[in-house]
Design a protein around this motif. Structure first.
Motif, PDB file in Angstrom:
ATOM      1  N   MET A   1     -42.097  74.387  48.997  1.00 26.05           N
ATOM      2  CA  MET A   1     -42.682  72.428  49.200  1.00 26.05           C
ATOM      3  C   MET A   1     -42.342  71.523  49.276  1.00 26.05           C
ATOM      4  SD  MET A   1     -46.562  71.317  48.630  1.00 26.05           S
ATOM      5  CE  MET A   1     -47.294  72.955  49.447  1.00 26.05           C
ATOM      6  N   LEU A   2     -42.196  70.406  49.825  1.00 28.86           N
ATOM      7  CA  LEU A   2     -41.973  68.969  49.936  1.00 28.86           C
ATOM      8  C   LEU A   2     -43.671  67.894  49.721  1.00 28.86           C
ATOM      9  CD1 LEU A   2     -39.696  66.681  49.956  1.00 28.86           C
ATOM     10  CD2 LEU A   2     -40.018  66.651  51.845  1.00 28.86           C
ATOM     11  N   GLU A   3     -43.412  67.579  48.940  1.00 30.20           N
ATOM     12  CA  GLU A   3     -44.810  66.653  48.465  1.00 30.20           C
ATOM     13  C   GLU A   3     -44.494  65.733  47.304  1.00 30.20           C
ATOM     14  OE1 GLU A   3     -48.092  65.237  48.516  1.00 30.20           O
ATOM     15  OE2 GLU A   3     -48.166  67.135  49.832  1.00 30.20           O
ATOM     16  N   ASP A   4     -44.500  65.148  47.095  1.00 32.57           N
ATOM     17  CA  ASP A   4     -44.633  64.065  45.832  1.00 32.57           C
ATOM     18  C   ASP A   4     -46.129  63.651  45.352  1.00 32.57           C
ATOM     19  OD1 ASP A   4     -46.002  62.424  47.772  1.00 32.57           O
ATOM     20  OD2 ASP A   4     -45.266  60.620  47.202  1.00 32.57           O
ATOM     21  N   ASP A   5     -47.317  64.175  45.841  1.00 31.93           N
ATOM     22  CA  ASP A   5     -48.303  64.100  45.117  1.00 31.93           C
ATOM     23  C   ASP A   5     -48.576  64.881  44.374  1.00 31.93           C
ATOM     24  OD1 ASP A   5     -51.839  64.321  44.601  1.00 31.93           O
ATOM     25  OD2 ASP A   5     -51.293  62.292  45.742  1.00 31.93           O
ATOM     26  N   ALA A   6     -48.793  65.286  42.985  1.00 35.52           N
ATOM     27  CA  ALA A   6     -48.840  65.710  41.547  1.00 35.52           C
ATOM     28  C   ALA A   6     -50.189  66.571  41.612  1.00 35.52           C
ATOM     29  CB  ALA A   6     -49.159  64.902  40.717  1.00 35.52           C
ATOM     30  N   ASP A   7     -51.140  65.504  41.806  1.00 32.89           N
ATOM     31  CA  ASP A   7     -53.264  66.551  42.360  1.00 32.89           C
ATOM     32  C   ASP A   7     -52.563  67.918  43.692  1.00 32.89           C
ATOM     33  OD1 ASP A   7     -55.359  66.804  42.069  1.00 32.89           O
ATOM     34  OD2 ASP A   7     -56.083  65.619  44.298  1.00 32.89           O
TER      35      ASP A   7
ATOM     36  N   HIS B   1     -40.271  66.578  44.570  1.00 28.34           N
ATOM     37  CA  HIS B   1     -40.137  65.166  45.525  1.00 28.34           C
ATOM     38  C   HIS B   1     -39.415  64.204  46.023  1.00 28.34           C
ATOM     39  CE1 HIS B   1     -39.558  64.600  41.416  1.00 28.34           C
ATOM     40  NE2 HIS B   1     -39.367  63.661  41.714  1.00 28.34           N
ATOM     41  N   ASP B   2     -38.690  65.119  46.215  1.00 26.40           N
ATOM     42  CA  ASP B   2     -36.717  64.752  46.813  1.00 26.40           C
ATOM     43  C   ASP B   2     -36.345  65.135  47.649  1.00 26.40           C
ATOM     44  OD1 ASP B   2     -34.405  63.829  46.439  1.00 26.40           O
ATOM     45  OD2 ASP B   2     -35.181  61.807  45.005  1.00 26.40           O
TER      46      ASP B   2
ATOM     47  N   LEU C   1     -42.650  60.324  51.330  1.00 28.77           N
ATOM     48  CA  LEU C   1     -42.442  60.537  49.609  1.00 28.77           C
ATOM     49  C   LEU C   1     -42.979  59.109  49.303  1.00 28.77           C
ATOM     50  CD1 LEU C   1     -39.693  63.321  50.245  1.00 28.77           C
ATOM     51  CD2 LEU C   1     -42.492  63.407  49.520  1.00 28.77           C
ATOM     52  N   ASP C   2     -43.226  58.774  47.994  1.00 26.46           N
ATOM     53  CA  ASP C   2     -43.208  57.648  47.272  1.00 26.46           C
ATOM     54  C   ASP C   2     -42.239  57.756  46.113  1.00 26.46           C
ATOM     55  OD1 ASP C   2     -45.098  56.392  48.322  1.00 26.46           O
ATOM     56  OD2 ASP C   2     -46.598  57.427  47.393  1.00 26.46           O
ATOM     57  N   PRO C   3     -41.294  56.859  45.253  1.00 24.19           N
ATOM     58  CA  PRO C   3     -41.005  56.943  44.735  1.00 24.19           C
ATOM     59  C   PRO C   3     -41.152  57.216  43.142  1.00 24.19           C
ATOM     60  CG  PRO C   3     -40.253  55.236  45.392  1.00 24.19           C
ATOM     61  CD  PRO C   3     -41.374  55.660  46.210  1.00 24.19           C
ATOM     62  N   LYS C   4     -40.505  58.081  42.275  1.00 24.42           N
ATOM     63  CA  LYS C   4     -41.535  58.095  41.663  1.00 24.42           C
ATOM     64  C   LYS C   4     -41.039  56.708  40.290  1.00 24.42           C
ATOM     65  CE  LYS C   4     -42.927  62.307  41.318  1.00 24.42           C
ATOM     66  NZ  LYS C   4     -44.257  62.476  41.742  1.00 24.42           N
TER      67      LYS C   4
ATOM     68  N   VAL D   1     -43.903  77.625  59.132  1.00 28.29           N
ATOM     69  CA  VAL D   1     -43.588  76.071  58.701  1.00 28.29           C
ATOM     70  C   VAL D   1     -44.631  75.738  58.945  1.00 28.29           C
ATOM     71  CG1 VAL D   1     -42.414  73.719  58.912  1.00 28.29           C
ATOM     72  CG2 VAL D   1     -40.731  75.572  59.070  1.00 28.29           C
ATOM     73  N   ILE D   2     -45.005  74.277  57.398  1.00 26.97           N
ATOM     74  CA  ILE D   2     -46.122  74.073  58.189  1.00 26.97           C
ATOM     75  C   ILE D   2     -45.851  72.870  58.039  1.00 26.97           C
ATOM     76  CG2 ILE D   2     -48.851  73.252  57.451  1.00 26.97           C
ATOM     77  CD1 ILE D   2     -48.953  75.833  56.132  1.00 26.97           C
ATOM     78  N   ILE D   3     -45.856  71.109  59.641  1.00 29.58           N
ATOM     79  CA  ILE D   3     -46.248  70.031  58.375  1.00 29.58           C
ATOM     80  C   ILE D   3     -47.646  69.396  58.396  1.00 29.58           C
ATOM     81  CG2 ILE D   3     -45.605  67.957  59.518  1.00 29.58           C
ATOM     82  CD1 ILE D   3     -43.763  69.698  61.301  1.00 29.58           C
ATOM     83  N   HIS D   4     -47.356  68.711  57.223  1.00 29.95           N
ATOM     84  CA  HIS D   4     -48.799  68.291  56.563  1.00 29.95           C
ATOM     85  C   HIS D   4     -48.695  67.018  56.049  1.00 29.95           C
ATOM     86  CE1 HIS D   4     -46.895  70.019  52.121  1.00 29.95           C
ATOM     87  NE2 HIS D   4     -47.742  68.522  52.668  1.00 29.95           N
ATOM     88  N   SER D   5     -48.549  66.279  57.226  1.00 31.63           N
ATOM     89  CA  SER D   5     -48.055  64.832  56.976  1.00 31.63           C
ATOM     90  C   SER D   5     -49.120  63.662  57.831  1.00 31.63           C
ATOM     91  CB  SER D   5     -46.821  64.472  57.151  1.00 31.63           C
ATOM     92  OG  SER D   5     -46.829  62.719  57.511  1.00 31.63           O
TER      93      SER D   5
END
Length: 142
Positions: free
Chosen positions: A4-10, A32-33, A57-60, A86-90
């Motif tokens: 998974m590519l995802e930057d939100d921890a929740d 997240h990168d 993706l937001d910078p940490k 693949v799922i695109i979830h944006s």
């Protein structure tokens, strides 16, 4: 294994909880990168059963490097043979189209899940992921 590519921890926590219910044998590996995912994803595709990707993706905090975005990873992945669904979830519709275009040009199949509503991961993403993981499992049976 789910990549998974995802930057939100929740969100990552919620995705992991859903995966524990629908595919307990499928651990979640997340990035997240985008640049780091491109460098490391090659170690996983043979055992991957699902890939799910965000775009924005937001910078940490405290990390000066740009984390890139989902288009970077879509281009990276599209250079390989497709290992799994693949799922695109944006929520970024335009960039989701760009990601989808990279997969289409490479002949990859994918699904899109719009993150709408508070329980979209537990309801809509879960439904699509469950279907795709079920298909992947059925195609691996002798």
């Amino acid at each position: 294994m789910t990549l998974m590519l995802e930057d939100d921890a929740d969100r990552i926590r919620r995705f992991a909880a859903v995966l524990r219910r629908i595919a307990p044998e499928s651990p979640l590996i997340s990035w997240h990168d985008a640049h780091r995912m491109c460098r490391e994803v090659g170690e996983h595709p043979p055992s991957a059963r699902l890939i799910s990707m965000d775009h924005d993706l937001d910078p940490k905090p405290g990390v000066p490097d740009d984390p890139g975005d989902g288009v970077i990873v879509a281009r990276c992945l599209a250079l390989q043979a497709q290992p799994c669904p693949v799922i695109i979830h944006s929520s970024n519709g335009t960039r989701s189209d760009w990601m989808a275009g990279e997969f289409e040009l490479a002949g990859w199949s994918y699904r899109r899940v719009a993150p709408i509503g508070e329980r979209w991961i537990e309801e809509y993403w879960r439904s699509v992921a469950s279907e795709l993981l079920g298909r992947a499992a059925a195609s691996n049976r002798p």
